[in-house]
Design a protein around this motif. Structure first.
Motif, PDB file in Angstrom:
ATOM      1  N   ASN A 179       0.825  -1.219   0.000  1.00 55.53           N
ATOM      2  CA  ASN A 179       0.000   0.000   0.000  1.00 55.53           C
ATOM      3  C   ASN A 179       0.854   1.262   0.000  1.00 55.53           C
ATOM      4  O   ASN A 179       0.547   2.244  -0.677  1.00 55.53           O
ATOM      5  N   LYS A 180       1.945   1.240   0.767  1.00 59.31           N
ATOM      6  CA  LYS A 180       2.789   2.429   0.889  1.00 59.31           C
ATOM      7  C   LYS A 180       3.644   2.658  -0.362  1.00 59.31           C
ATOM      8  O   LYS A 180       4.087   3.774  -0.622  1.00 59.31           O
ATOM      9  N   PHE A 181       3.886   1.601  -1.152  1.00 52.95           N
ATOM     10  CA  PHE A 181       4.683   1.769  -2.355  1.00 52.95           C
ATOM     11  C   PHE A 181       3.904   2.526  -3.434  1.00 52.95           C
ATOM     12  O   PHE A 181       4.469   3.292  -4.208  1.00 52.95           O
ATOM     13  N   GLY A 182       2.589   2.311  -3.475  1.00 55.98           N
ATOM     14  CA  GLY A 182       1.758   3.002  -4.460  1.00 55.98           C
ATOM     15  C   GLY A 182       1.826   4.510  -4.288  1.00 55.98           C
ATOM     16  O   GLY A 182       1.763   5.016  -3.171  1.00 55.98           O
ATOM     17  N   GLY A 183       1.971   5.232  -5.403  1.00 51.23           N
ATOM     18  CA  GLY A 183       2.031   6.680  -5.340  1.00 51.23           C
ATOM     19  C   GLY A 183       3.408   7.251  -5.076  1.00 51.23           C
ATOM     20  O   GLY A 183       3.590   8.472  -5.060  1.00 51.23           O
ATOM     21  N   THR A 184       4.420   6.369  -4.867  1.00 52.30           N
ATOM     22  CA  THR A 184       5.781   6.848  -4.633  1.00 52.30           C
ATOM     23  C   THR A 184       6.456   7.198  -5.956  1.00 52.30           C
ATOM     24  O   THR A 184       5.950   6.899  -7.039  1.00 52.30           O
ATOM     25  N   PHE A 185       7.626   7.779  -5.862  1.00 55.50           N
ATOM     26  CA  PHE A 185       8.368   8.197  -7.051  1.00 55.50           C
ATOM     27  C   PHE A 185       8.634   7.013  -7.980  1.00 55.50           C
ATOM     28  O   PHE A 185       8.429   7.107  -9.200  1.00 55.50           O
ATOM     29  N   PHE A 186       9.100   5.890  -7.420  1.00 54.61           N
ATOM     30  CA  PHE A 186       9.447   4.751  -8.272  1.00 54.61           C
ATOM     31  C   PHE A 186       8.210   4.078  -8.863  1.00 54.61           C
ATOM     32  O   PHE A 186       8.261   3.551  -9.973  1.00 54.61           O
ATOM     33  N   HIS A 187       7.096   4.093  -8.130  1.00 58.00           N
ATOM     34  CA  HIS A 187       5.853   3.579  -8.720  1.00 58.00           C
ATOM     35  C   HIS A 187       5.470   4.414  -9.939  1.00 58.00           C
ATOM     36  O   HIS A 187       5.176   3.880 -11.017  1.00 58.00           O
ATOM     37  N   LEU A 188       5.477   5.736  -9.795  1.00 58.21           N
ATOM     38  CA  LEU A 188       5.099   6.612 -10.894  1.00 58.21           C
ATOM     39  C   LEU A 188       6.086   6.509 -12.057  1.00 58.21           C
ATOM     40  O   LEU A 188       5.702   6.610 -13.228  1.00 58.21           O
ATOM     41  N   LEU A 189       7.372   6.291 -11.729  1.00 59.21           N
ATOM     42  CA  LEU A 189       8.377   6.133 -12.777  1.00 59.21           C
ATOM     43  C   LEU A 189       8.116   4.872 -13.602  1.00 59.21           C
ATOM     44  O   LEU A 189       8.268   4.869 -14.824  1.00 59.21           O
ATOM     45  N   TYR A 190       7.701   3.811 -12.924  1.00 59.33           N
ATOM     46  CA  TYR A 190       7.367   2.558 -13.620  1.00 59.33           C
ATOM     47  C   TYR A 190       6.185   2.779 -14.572  1.00 59.33           C
ATOM     48  O   TYR A 190       6.178   2.290 -15.708  1.00 59.33           O
ATOM     49  N   GLU A 191       5.191   3.529 -14.119  1.00 53.82           N
ATOM     50  CA  GLU A 191       4.022   3.804 -14.954  1.00 53.82           C
ATOM     51  C   GLU A 191       4.397   4.664 -16.161  1.00 53.82           C
ATOM     52  O   GLU A 191       3.847   4.510 -17.252  1.00 53.82           O
TER      53      GLU A 191
END
Length: 491
Positions: free
Chosen positions: A205-217
């Motif tokens: 849950n905490k990984f969602g919305g982080t810099f690396f999550h958005l970078l992957y998207e």
């Protein structure tokens, strides 16, 4: 030399074509801010998406605008009227769920939350029907919540009024409610596998919305080759799924055909009933991801709301005392409070809903996918668009709420002091994709908070005068870790 010149010319032509293609795509979507404006806000907020960011952009761009990222245009919908048009008035047209690169990697359109089409309709309908069945059993959901609330009170009492961090005990109790629903049993608070399960759910849950999550998207073609930022996130998902597989194996060995006990039992029986139906989507994969959805969606969200609730009440002692007085005046000190009694506690209900409004635990509403071309409030949204409802733009709108930036239970009370529902409280979503566990979450919040406030008065530790009210990063906006004193009340 000439070969290099040709390659450079070809590269330049490709870049020009890519740029022109991007311009053509942009023309189809509602206008929006230049990408550098969003990037600047993102950097300014410490490489995180701040909850107020989209509403700030809407002041200049209107209630429906597009953010053109590196690969995927995203339509942001701000303000109550626009969100209502999308989620309710055009519910079916926007009932799809986008398959973004990261979520496609961790949950490939399986289960309830991230599936689409026939699979989603079948899995969601089964989920709704089964949860109703489980709520009406001999030991239904409410009884389980009462048991967990009692367990949480015992844990708090062990602190003997001394400062402690309530986050883990709260998450343990909330997670056990879901586990009893899907697995048919609760776990001991010191069970090693259970602790790993909660940590995995929390990390995901905490990984969602982080810099690396958005970078992957944004650049999945690149990030698929850079494993290290995602190793722990993927491992967390794998652990939860592995735990569910093991529980399913145990269920199959002990399956009670005529007396299903929990969600997995009902699902395995449904798989057997549907094995000769070519249109059936009931299989192991959808079972695992459906249970995964229930655990992940039902743990961190309710747990974070309860943590915010205690933090707010601890810093608003007058409101806490008023809730306790209403409970005591209505039920005394011994009568059991059931969920059906909630209508007798207008002020308490108003406080609970104001907690949800004032400290909304969602970064944004869950994204939708447009299944056809739609025009909303004069803005054309093409088929296949990703839609993100900006719920914070509604929950802090000064045109809707008297004091949007202040905790004020009167937002949910009429002129006679009676509790009133507000349709603007959009935390559970709306329309075809409204939260499956909405009623259970409301039941949990009511029973946990009334039980705790009946037993304890919550105070700041001695010497502490201020608390950090900024949320953690992630799709679920939990409070920063804090300590409180649960002082037993004398009745």
């Amino acid at each position: 030399m000439w070969i290099r010149a040709i390659l450079v010319a070809v590269l330049v032509c490709l870049l020009i074509l890519h740029f022109l293609k991007g311009l053509q795509i942009q023309k189809k979507y509602p206008p929006g801010p230049p990408l550098y404006v969003i990037a600047a806000k993102f950097i300014q907020d410490g490489f995180r998406v701040h909850p107020d960011m989209f509403a700030e952009v809407a002041k200049d761009c209107g209630s429906i605008y597009t953010i053109h990222g590196v690969t995927i245009p995203v339509v942001i919908v701000s303000g109550f009227q626009a969100i209502k048009e999308v989620l309710i008035m055009h519910s079916e047209e926007f009932s799809g769920r986008p398959t973004t690169p990261y979520y496609q990697a961790v949950a490939p359109e399986k289960g309830i939350v991230l599936s689409n089409g026939h699979t989603w309709k079948q899995q969601r309908k089964f989920g709704i029907v089964t949860m109703r069945k489980l709520g009406m059993g001999k030991k239904g959901v409410e009884n389980q919540i009462q048991d967990e609330a009692h367990q949480l009170m015992e844990t708090f009492a062990c602190a003997k009024g001394q400062p402690f961090d309530p986050s883990l005990p709260i998450l343990t109790s909330v997670c056990n409610v879901i586990c009893a629903l899907v697995f048919g049993h609760r776990y001991s608070v010191d069970d090693e596998q259970f602790i790993k399960l909660m940590k995995a759910v929390d990390y995901g849950n905490k990984f969602g919305g982080t810099f690396f999550h958005l970078l992957y998207e944004a650049v999945p073609w690149l990030m698929k080759h850079i494993k290290w930022p995602y190793k722990e996130a993927f491992a967390a998902v794998d652990y939860v799924l592995s735990h569910i597989r093991k529980e399913t194996e145990v269920h199959r060995a002990q399956l009670a055909v005529h007396d299903p006990r929990d969600f997995i039992d009902y699902y395995v029986l449904q798989m057997e009933k549907s094995k000769n139906d070519p249109t059936s989507t009931f299989d192991d994969s959808n079972l695992f991801y459906s249970v995964f959805d229930l655990i992940v969606a039902g743990t961190e969200t309710t747990g974070a709301t309860l943590q915010w609730g205690l933090l707010i009440l601890m810093t608003h002692p007058d409101i806490q005392e008023k809730v306790q007085k209403e409970i005591e005046d209505t039920f005394g000190s011994t009568q059991v409070i059931n969920y059906q009694d909630r209508k007798k506690l207008s002020y308490t209900l108003a406080v609970i809903q104001e907690i949800q409004r004032f400290k909304c635990i969602l970064l944004t509403g869950n994204p939708r996918l447009s299944l056809q071309d739609v025009t909303v409030l004069g803005s054309f949204i093409p088929k296949g668009s990703i839609i993100v409802p900006d719920v914070h733009s509604v929950l802090y709108d000064s045109k809707i709420w008297e004091t949007p930036r202040k905790f004020n239970p009167n937002h949910f009370l009429d002129k006679d002091g009676k509790f009133m529902e507000r349709e603007e409280l959009l935390i559970f979503g709306a329309g075809a994709r409204v939260c499956l566990g909405k009623e259970m979450a409301k039941m949990e919040l009511f029973i946990f908070l009334t039980s705790l406030l009946r037993a304890f008065t919550f105070k700041l530790p001695e010497g502490v005068t201020e608390v950090n009210s900024e949320p953690t990063n992630g799709l679920v906006l939990s409070p920063q870790h804090y300590k409180l004193c649960a002082v037993p009340r004398v009745h």
